[in-house]
Design a protein around this motif. Sequence first.
Motif, PDB file in Angstrom:
ATOM      1  N   ASN A  97      -2.177   0.774  -5.769  1.00  0.00           N
ATOM      2  CA  ASN A  97      -2.546   1.915  -4.566  1.00  0.00           C
ATOM      3  C   ASN A  97      -1.654   3.230  -5.908  1.00  0.00           C
ATOM      4  OD1 ASN A  97      -3.238   0.721  -1.623  1.00  0.00           O
ATOM      5  ND2 ASN A  97      -2.296  -0.805  -2.694  1.00  0.00           N
ATOM      6  N   ALA A  98      -1.158   2.674  -6.382  1.00  0.00           N
ATOM      7  CA  ALA A  98      -0.582   3.774  -6.918  1.00  0.00           C
ATOM      8  C   ALA A  98      -1.474   4.971  -8.065  1.00  0.00           C
ATOM      9  CB  ALA A  98       0.935   3.242  -7.899  1.00  0.00           C
ATOM     10  N   VAL A  99      -2.692   4.058  -7.866  1.00  0.00           N
ATOM     11  CA  VAL A  99      -4.256   4.625  -8.700  1.00  0.00           C
ATOM     12  C   VAL A  99      -4.967   4.905  -7.807  1.00  0.00           C
ATOM     13  CG1 VAL A  99      -6.080   3.887  -9.618  1.00  0.00           C
ATOM     14  CG2 VAL A  99      -4.426   2.717 -10.694  1.00  0.00           C
ATOM     15  N   ALA A 126       3.843   9.357 -15.353  1.00  0.00           N
ATOM     16  CA  ALA A 126       3.585   7.804 -15.629  1.00  0.00           C
ATOM     17  C   ALA A 126       4.550   6.929 -14.699  1.00  0.00           C
ATOM     18  CB  ALA A 126       4.398   6.758 -16.864  1.00  0.00           C
ATOM     19  N   ILE A 127       4.043   5.732 -14.413  1.00  0.00           N
ATOM     20  CA  ILE A 127       4.324   5.173 -13.021  1.00  0.00           C
ATOM     21  C   ILE A 127       4.252   3.444 -12.929  1.00  0.00           C
ATOM     22  CG2 ILE A 127       4.138   4.508 -10.275  1.00  0.00           C
ATOM     23  CD1 ILE A 127       2.312   6.923 -10.327  1.00  0.00           C
ATOM     24  N   LEU A 128       5.386   2.988 -13.625  1.00  0.00           N
ATOM     25  CA  LEU A 128       5.322   1.159 -13.852  1.00  0.00           C
ATOM     26  C   LEU A 128       5.467   0.456 -12.313  1.00  0.00           C
ATOM     27  CD1 LEU A 128       6.368  -0.494 -16.101  1.00  0.00           C
ATOM     28  CD2 LEU A 128       8.914  -0.006 -15.654  1.00  0.00           C
ATOM     29  N   THR A 129       4.192  -0.191 -12.217  1.00  0.00           N
ATOM     30  CA  THR A 129       4.316  -1.223 -11.332  1.00  0.00           C
ATOM     31  C   THR A 129       4.063  -3.145 -12.026  1.00  0.00           C
ATOM     32  OG1 THR A 129       1.843  -0.541 -11.514  1.00  0.00           O
ATOM     33  CG2 THR A 129       3.446   0.982  -9.627  1.00  0.00           C
ATOM     34  N   VAL A 188       0.858  -0.868  -0.318  1.00  0.00           N
ATOM     35  CA  VAL A 188      -0.096   0.288   0.005  1.00  0.00           C
ATOM     36  C   VAL A 188       1.038   1.106   0.303  1.00  0.00           C
ATOM     37  CG1 VAL A 188      -1.891   0.791   1.330  1.00  0.00           C
ATOM     38  CG2 VAL A 188      -2.014  -1.249   1.081  1.00  0.00           C
ATOM     39  N   THR A 189       2.163   1.088   1.426  1.00  0.00           N
ATOM     40  CA  THR A 189       2.441   2.626   0.793  1.00  0.00           C
ATOM     41  C   THR A 189       3.409   2.773  -0.191  1.00  0.00           C
ATOM     42  OG1 THR A 189       2.541   1.906   3.850  1.00  0.00           O
ATOM     43  CG2 THR A 189       3.969   3.481   2.727  1.00  0.00           C
ATOM     44  N   THR A 190       3.888   1.635  -0.563  1.00  0.00           N
ATOM     45  CA  THR A 190       4.737   1.446  -1.864  1.00  0.00           C
ATOM     46  C   THR A 190       4.631   2.114  -3.211  1.00  0.00           C
ATOM     47  OG1 THR A 190       6.116  -0.326  -1.068  1.00  0.00           O
ATOM     48  CG2 THR A 190       6.369   0.345  -3.371  1.00  0.00           C
ATOM     49  N   GLY A 191       2.871   1.297  -3.252  1.00  0.00           N
ATOM     50  CA  GLY A 191       2.309   2.030  -4.325  1.00  0.00           C
ATOM     51  C   GLY A 191       1.171   3.709  -4.105  1.00  0.00           C
ATOM     52  N   SER A 237       4.744   6.276  -4.496  1.00  0.00           N
ATOM     53  CA  SER A 237       4.873   6.160  -5.991  1.00  0.00           C
ATOM     54  C   SER A 237       4.041   7.336  -6.697  1.00  0.00           C
ATOM     55  CB  SER A 237       4.576   4.968  -6.780  1.00  0.00           C
ATOM     56  OG  SER A 237       5.098   3.521  -6.244  1.00  0.00           O
ATOM     57  N   ALA A 238       2.742   7.462  -6.415  1.00  0.00           N
ATOM     58  CA  ALA A 238       2.233   8.875  -6.429  1.00  0.00           C
ATOM     59  C   ALA A 238       2.280  10.046  -6.445  1.00  0.00           C
ATOM     60  CB  ALA A 238       0.412   7.973  -6.573  1.00  0.00           C
ATOM     61  N   VAL A 239       1.992   9.545  -5.060  1.00  0.00           N
ATOM     62  CA  VAL A 239       2.526  11.454  -4.165  1.00  0.00           C
ATOM     63  C   VAL A 239       3.269  11.797  -3.909  1.00  0.00           C
ATOM     64  CG1 VAL A 239       1.399  12.276  -2.019  1.00  0.00           C
ATOM     65  CG2 VAL A 239       0.183   9.935  -3.329  1.00  0.00           C
TER      66      VAL A 239
END
Length: 381
Positions: free
Chosen positions: A212-214, A269-272, A182-185, A188-190
Amino acid sequence: METRAAILWEPHTEWSVEDIELDEPRAGEVNVKLAASGLCHSDEHLMTGDMVLDDATAALVGIEQFPVIGGHEGAGEVVEVGPGVTTIAPGDHVVLGFIPSCGRCPSCARGRQQLCDLGAFLLAGRQVGDLTARHHAKDGRDLGIMCCLGTFSPYTVVNEASCIKIEPDIPLDRAALVGCGVTTGWGSAVYAADVRAGDTVVVIGLGGIGMNAVQGAAFAGARHVVAVDPIESKRERSLVFGATHTAASIEEAQALVGELTWGANADRAILTAGVAEGKLVAPMMSLISKGGRAVVTAVAPIEQNQVDLNLFDLAMQRKELVGCIFGNANPRRDIPRLLRLYMDGRLKLDELVTNTYDLGHINEGYEDMRNGTNIRGVIAY
């Protein structure tokens, strides 16, 4: 004490659930009775060999990486503390952060706990205080522990630096998820992508971290959140977490993003994806605008050196390509913060859990992940 654990004896084998011996905690260490552990993709990277140290590195560290107890996403109750432990006590509820944070090294002092010097020992799998083992197989062999945690066991001994105290009314089976995915995703965005209100954001790969990045991008106020994954059920599920549009591939996303932004492209853009491959970087960079930022959160094979990247585009369009670990978050600040949002009904954790397993069915849980049926599987103790 005697307990059980899921052990990976060597790469390219299944997890073996066996009885083990667990020592008492020594100075600065804590024994935790776990309530749950998430089935994160990073443990799969041990199985596939993506996170296996080469012989030279292993020799330099002086520790055999295998056999190893998996698991690095857990929460539970402290049952015993060793000498010198001052911040937690028996009975406290804790989340185990997969990045230890000492609070004293240069990175911690600069507010970058995700880069704590103790992180150097994550793949060594021993206690960070003295690089010895507390977990032992029945034949007497020392067992490593994934990220110095080893949450694929109902009991584990970890360093105090890995323990984040939380309020006792927070459900531990949900709190476990915030120890990594959760924290990683979210971060990644915030944090890593630095999503701002009104941005257009593309998230590539919709597992536990991607979802969670979404969620983080939506929370930060993104106008468009484009969720990319080849599996239709995951794309549909992403709408629950704040996606505004979905695409089955990067190529499909390129056309969609061009339409949404009148040709300007995405701000972030985030690569997950499950595995970060070098061939994915150039297509991801083509999604972002002039001055845009692309974040690599997904784990790549440890010896991956080749990356497709147009350097002219990178420089002349002033684009940014940045790395990310633990969402560039600070465990001691952000784990309690995210759990408060969950308790306030503003962070979705219940919706992440697709299936729950007992420890004996861990291989089934990972098979479900490989088949794309799990967003996040959880082992309940």
